[in-house]
Design a protein around this motif. Sequence first.
Motif, PDB file in Angstrom:
ATOM      1  N   LEU A 115     -13.635   2.516  -4.599  1.00  0.00           N
ATOM      2  CA  LEU A 115     -12.413   2.771  -3.837  1.00  0.00           C
ATOM      3  C   LEU A 115     -11.247   1.917  -4.333  1.00  0.00           C
ATOM      4  O   LEU A 115     -10.097   2.369  -4.331  1.00  0.00           O
ATOM      5  CB  LEU A 115     -12.653   2.551  -2.347  1.00  0.00           C
ATOM      6  CG  LEU A 115     -13.471   3.646  -1.665  1.00  0.00           C
ATOM      7  CD1 LEU A 115     -13.891   3.215  -0.265  1.00  0.00           C
ATOM      8  CD2 LEU A 115     -12.705   4.955  -1.621  1.00  0.00           C
ATOM      9  N   TRP A 116     -11.518   0.686  -4.789  1.00  0.00           N
ATOM     10  CA  TRP A 116     -10.442  -0.140  -5.356  1.00  0.00           C
ATOM     11  C   TRP A 116      -9.919   0.477  -6.651  1.00  0.00           C
ATOM     12  O   TRP A 116      -8.721   0.410  -6.946  1.00  0.00           O
ATOM     13  CB  TRP A 116     -10.880  -1.583  -5.565  1.00  0.00           C
ATOM     14  CG  TRP A 116     -10.837  -2.392  -4.297  1.00  0.00           C
ATOM     15  CD1 TRP A 116     -11.887  -2.943  -3.634  1.00  0.00           C
ATOM     16  CD2 TRP A 116      -9.664  -2.724  -3.530  1.00  0.00           C
ATOM     17  NE1 TRP A 116     -11.440  -3.590  -2.501  1.00  0.00           N
ATOM     18  CE2 TRP A 116     -10.094  -3.471  -2.415  1.00  0.00           C
ATOM     19  CE3 TRP A 116      -8.308  -2.456  -3.672  1.00  0.00           C
ATOM     20  CZ2 TRP A 116      -9.200  -3.963  -1.455  1.00  0.00           C
ATOM     21  CZ3 TRP A 116      -7.425  -2.946  -2.711  1.00  0.00           C
ATOM     22  CH2 TRP A 116      -7.870  -3.687  -1.623  1.00  0.00           C
ATOM     23  N   VAL A 117     -10.805   1.094  -7.414  1.00  0.00           N
ATOM     24  CA  VAL A 117     -10.356   1.813  -8.621  1.00  0.00           C
ATOM     25  C   VAL A 117      -9.451   2.971  -8.199  1.00  0.00           C
ATOM     26  O   VAL A 117      -8.388   3.195  -8.802  1.00  0.00           O
ATOM     27  CB  VAL A 117     -11.559   2.303  -9.458  1.00  0.00           C
ATOM     28  CG1 VAL A 117     -11.114   3.265 -10.546  1.00  0.00           C
ATOM     29  CG2 VAL A 117     -12.318   1.125 -10.046  1.00  0.00           C
TER      30      VAL A 117
ATOM     31  N   VAL B 172      -1.684  -7.092   2.398  1.00  0.00           N
ATOM     32  CA  VAL B 172      -2.124  -7.021   3.800  1.00  0.00           C
ATOM     33  C   VAL B 172      -3.592  -6.590   3.862  1.00  0.00           C
ATOM     34  O   VAL B 172      -4.388  -7.158   4.613  1.00  0.00           O
ATOM     35  CB  VAL B 172      -1.224  -6.062   4.609  1.00  0.00           C
ATOM     36  CG1 VAL B 172      -1.822  -5.759   5.979  1.00  0.00           C
ATOM     37  CG2 VAL B 172       0.171  -6.645   4.759  1.00  0.00           C
ATOM     38  N   GLY B 173      -3.942  -5.598   3.053  1.00  0.00           N
ATOM     39  CA  GLY B 173      -5.336  -5.155   3.021  1.00  0.00           C
ATOM     40  C   GLY B 173      -6.279  -6.266   2.590  1.00  0.00           C
ATOM     41  O   GLY B 173      -7.333  -6.484   3.205  1.00  0.00           O
ATOM     42  N   LEU B 174      -5.900  -6.987   1.550  1.00  0.00           N
ATOM     43  CA  LEU B 174      -6.746  -8.091   1.073  1.00  0.00           C
ATOM     44  C   LEU B 174      -6.821  -9.230   2.080  1.00  0.00           C
ATOM     45  O   LEU B 174      -7.857  -9.888   2.205  1.00  0.00           O
ATOM     46  CB  LEU B 174      -6.237  -8.602  -0.276  1.00  0.00           C
ATOM     47  CG  LEU B 174      -6.436  -7.658  -1.460  1.00  0.00           C
ATOM     48  CD1 LEU B 174      -5.728  -8.196  -2.696  1.00  0.00           C
ATOM     49  CD2 LEU B 174      -7.918  -7.442  -1.733  1.00  0.00           C
ATOM     50  N   ALA B 175      -5.738  -9.463   2.808  1.00  0.00           N
ATOM     51  CA  ALA B 175      -5.737 -10.521   3.821  1.00  0.00           C
ATOM     52  C   ALA B 175      -6.627 -10.158   5.012  1.00  0.00           C
ATOM     53  O   ALA B 175      -7.266 -11.036   5.607  1.00  0.00           O
ATOM     54  CB  ALA B 175      -4.310 -10.788   4.296  1.00  0.00           C
TER      55      ALA B 175
ATOM     56  N   ILE C  13     -13.452   0.154   4.099  1.00  0.00           N
ATOM     57  CA  ILE C  13     -12.374   0.765   4.874  1.00  0.00           C
ATOM     58  C   ILE C  13     -11.014   0.320   4.340  1.00  0.00           C
ATOM     59  O   ILE C  13     -10.054   1.089   4.343  1.00  0.00           O
ATOM     60  CB  ILE C  13     -12.521   0.420   6.375  1.00  0.00           C
ATOM     61  CG1 ILE C  13     -13.732   1.153   6.953  1.00  0.00           C
ATOM     62  CG2 ILE C  13     -11.260   0.737   7.151  1.00  0.00           C
ATOM     63  CD1 ILE C  13     -14.098   0.732   8.352  1.00  0.00           C
ATOM     64  N   VAL C  14     -10.925  -0.917   3.863  1.00  0.00           N
ATOM     65  CA  VAL C  14      -9.643  -1.440   3.388  1.00  0.00           C
ATOM     66  C   VAL C  14      -9.117  -0.632   2.194  1.00  0.00           C
ATOM     67  O   VAL C  14      -8.008  -0.087   2.263  1.00  0.00           O
ATOM     68  CB  VAL C  14      -9.738  -2.947   3.077  1.00  0.00           C
ATOM     69  CG1 VAL C  14      -8.478  -3.450   2.399  1.00  0.00           C
ATOM     70  CG2 VAL C  14     -10.020  -3.741   4.346  1.00  0.00           C
ATOM     71  N   PRO C  15      -9.868  -0.516   1.100  1.00  0.00           N
ATOM     72  CA  PRO C  15      -9.319   0.287   0.004  1.00  0.00           C
ATOM     73  C   PRO C  15      -9.202   1.776   0.359  1.00  0.00           C
ATOM     74  O   PRO C  15      -8.295   2.451  -0.134  1.00  0.00           O
ATOM     75  CB  PRO C  15     -10.298   0.049  -1.147  1.00  0.00           C
ATOM     76  CG  PRO C  15     -11.565  -0.392  -0.508  1.00  0.00           C
ATOM     77  CD  PRO C  15     -11.136  -1.142   0.727  1.00  0.00           C
ATOM     78  N   ALA C  16     -10.078   2.257   1.227  1.00  0.00           N
ATOM     79  CA  ALA C  16      -9.957   3.665   1.640  1.00  0.00           C
ATOM     80  C   ALA C  16      -8.642   3.884   2.382  1.00  0.00           C
ATOM     81  O   ALA C  16      -7.968   4.897   2.184  1.00  0.00           O
ATOM     82  CB  ALA C  16     -11.142   4.068   2.507  1.00  0.00           C
ATOM     83  N   GLY C  17      -8.274   2.920   3.225  1.00  0.00           N
ATOM     84  CA  GLY C  17      -7.028   3.023   3.977  1.00  0.00           C
ATOM     85  C   GLY C  17      -5.791   2.989   3.100  1.00  0.00           C
ATOM     86  O   GLY C  17      -4.724   3.475   3.491  1.00  0.00           O
TER      87      GLY C  17
ATOM     88  N   TRP D   8      -2.151   7.264  -0.357  1.00  0.00           N
ATOM     89  CA  TRP D   8      -1.481   7.294  -1.661  1.00  0.00           C
ATOM     90  C   TRP D   8      -1.949   8.480  -2.491  1.00  0.00           C
ATOM     91  O   TRP D   8      -1.165   9.078  -3.219  1.00  0.00           O
ATOM     92  CB  TRP D   8      -1.684   5.981  -2.408  1.00  0.00           C
ATOM     93  CG  TRP D   8      -0.904   4.841  -1.812  1.00  0.00           C
ATOM     94  CD1 TRP D   8       0.130   4.927  -0.922  1.00  0.00           C
ATOM     95  CD2 TRP D   8      -1.095   3.450  -2.051  1.00  0.00           C
ATOM     96  NE1 TRP D   8       0.585   3.680  -0.598  1.00  0.00           N
ATOM     97  CE2 TRP D   8      -0.154   2.746  -1.278  1.00  0.00           C
ATOM     98  CE3 TRP D   8      -1.987   2.732  -2.834  1.00  0.00           C
ATOM     99  CZ2 TRP D   8      -0.054   1.366  -1.276  1.00  0.00           C
ATOM    100  CZ3 TRP D   8      -1.889   1.344  -2.836  1.00  0.00           C
ATOM    101  CH2 TRP D   8      -0.941   0.673  -2.068  1.00  0.00           C
ATOM    102  N   THR D   9      -3.220   8.840  -2.375  1.00  0.00           N
ATOM    103  CA  THR D   9      -3.722  10.012  -3.093  1.00  0.00           C
ATOM    104  C   THR D   9      -3.091  11.288  -2.527  1.00  0.00           C
ATOM    105  O   THR D   9      -2.709  12.190  -3.286  1.00  0.00           O
ATOM    106  CB  THR D   9      -5.262  10.079  -3.009  1.00  0.00           C
ATOM    107  OG1 THR D   9      -5.796   8.874  -3.576  1.00  0.00           O
ATOM    108  CG2 THR D   9      -5.813  11.276  -3.746  1.00  0.00           C
ATOM    109  N   ILE D  10      -2.960  11.353  -1.221  1.00  0.00           N
ATOM    110  CA  ILE D  10      -2.284  12.494  -0.595  1.00  0.00           C
ATOM    111  C   ILE D  10      -0.827  12.546  -1.050  1.00  0.00           C
ATOM    112  O   ILE D  10      -0.300  13.627  -1.361  1.00  0.00           O
ATOM    113  CB  ILE D  10      -2.404  12.431   0.943  1.00  0.00           C
ATOM    114  CG1 ILE D  10      -3.865  12.651   1.357  1.00  0.00           C
ATOM    115  CG2 ILE D  10      -1.477  13.433   1.617  1.00  0.00           C
ATOM    116  CD1 ILE D  10      -4.148  12.345   2.816  1.00  0.00           C
ATOM    117  N   ALA D  11      -0.179  11.386  -1.115  1.00  0.00           N
ATOM    118  CA  ALA D  11       1.217  11.337  -1.573  1.00  0.00           C
ATOM    119  C   ALA D  11       1.345  11.855  -3.001  1.00  0.00           C
ATOM    120  O   ALA D  11       2.308  12.574  -3.322  1.00  0.00           O
ATOM    121  CB  ALA D  11       1.756   9.910  -1.473  1.00  0.00           C
ATOM    122  N   VAL D  12       0.396  11.502  -3.854  1.00  0.00           N
ATOM    123  CA  VAL D  12       0.421  12.003  -5.234  1.00  0.00           C
ATOM    124  C   VAL D  12       0.340  13.530  -5.228  1.00  0.00           C
ATOM    125  O   VAL D  12       1.085  14.202  -5.942  1.00  0.00           O
ATOM    126  CB  VAL D  12      -0.717  11.395  -6.080  1.00  0.00           C
ATOM    127  CG1 VAL D  12      -0.849  12.099  -7.424  1.00  0.00           C
ATOM    128  CG2 VAL D  12      -0.491   9.903  -6.285  1.00  0.00           C
TER     129      VAL D  12
END
Length: 116
Positions: free
Chosen positions: A25-27, A77-80, A92-96, A101-105
């Motif tokens: 998910l981070w990728v 914020v996600g990493l914090a 959940i963090v990288p999924a969020g 962002w994928t939808i925006a693309v």
Amino acid sequence: MSSDGAYSHHRIPIDVTPAALERALWVLVALSLVGDVVTTFVGLHLGLAESNPIARSAIDGYGLAGMLALKTLAVGVGLACRPILPDVYKPIVPAGLAIPWTIAVGINLYMISSVV
């Protein structure tokens, strides 16, 4: 009334650990972040407008640096927040980040294709 069999547990055909899922998910976060920035600026160059008022303000005021600052803030914020989650919920963090962002693309690509 018995609850035996009331809940079925389905497993995906491959065994994915939460850590492996989080890495994948981070990728996706990195790819979707780059994709969103690139498609946003291509769309702006073609005469489209940014629909997010916060992003529009950042881009109008600071250009690419403003957009990258917003993305950096979101990832920060996600990493914090990540350390407060149990390991099993950390994906959940990288999924969020990756999902919107994928939808925006996808939306950006659709809008670009409508003017090209």
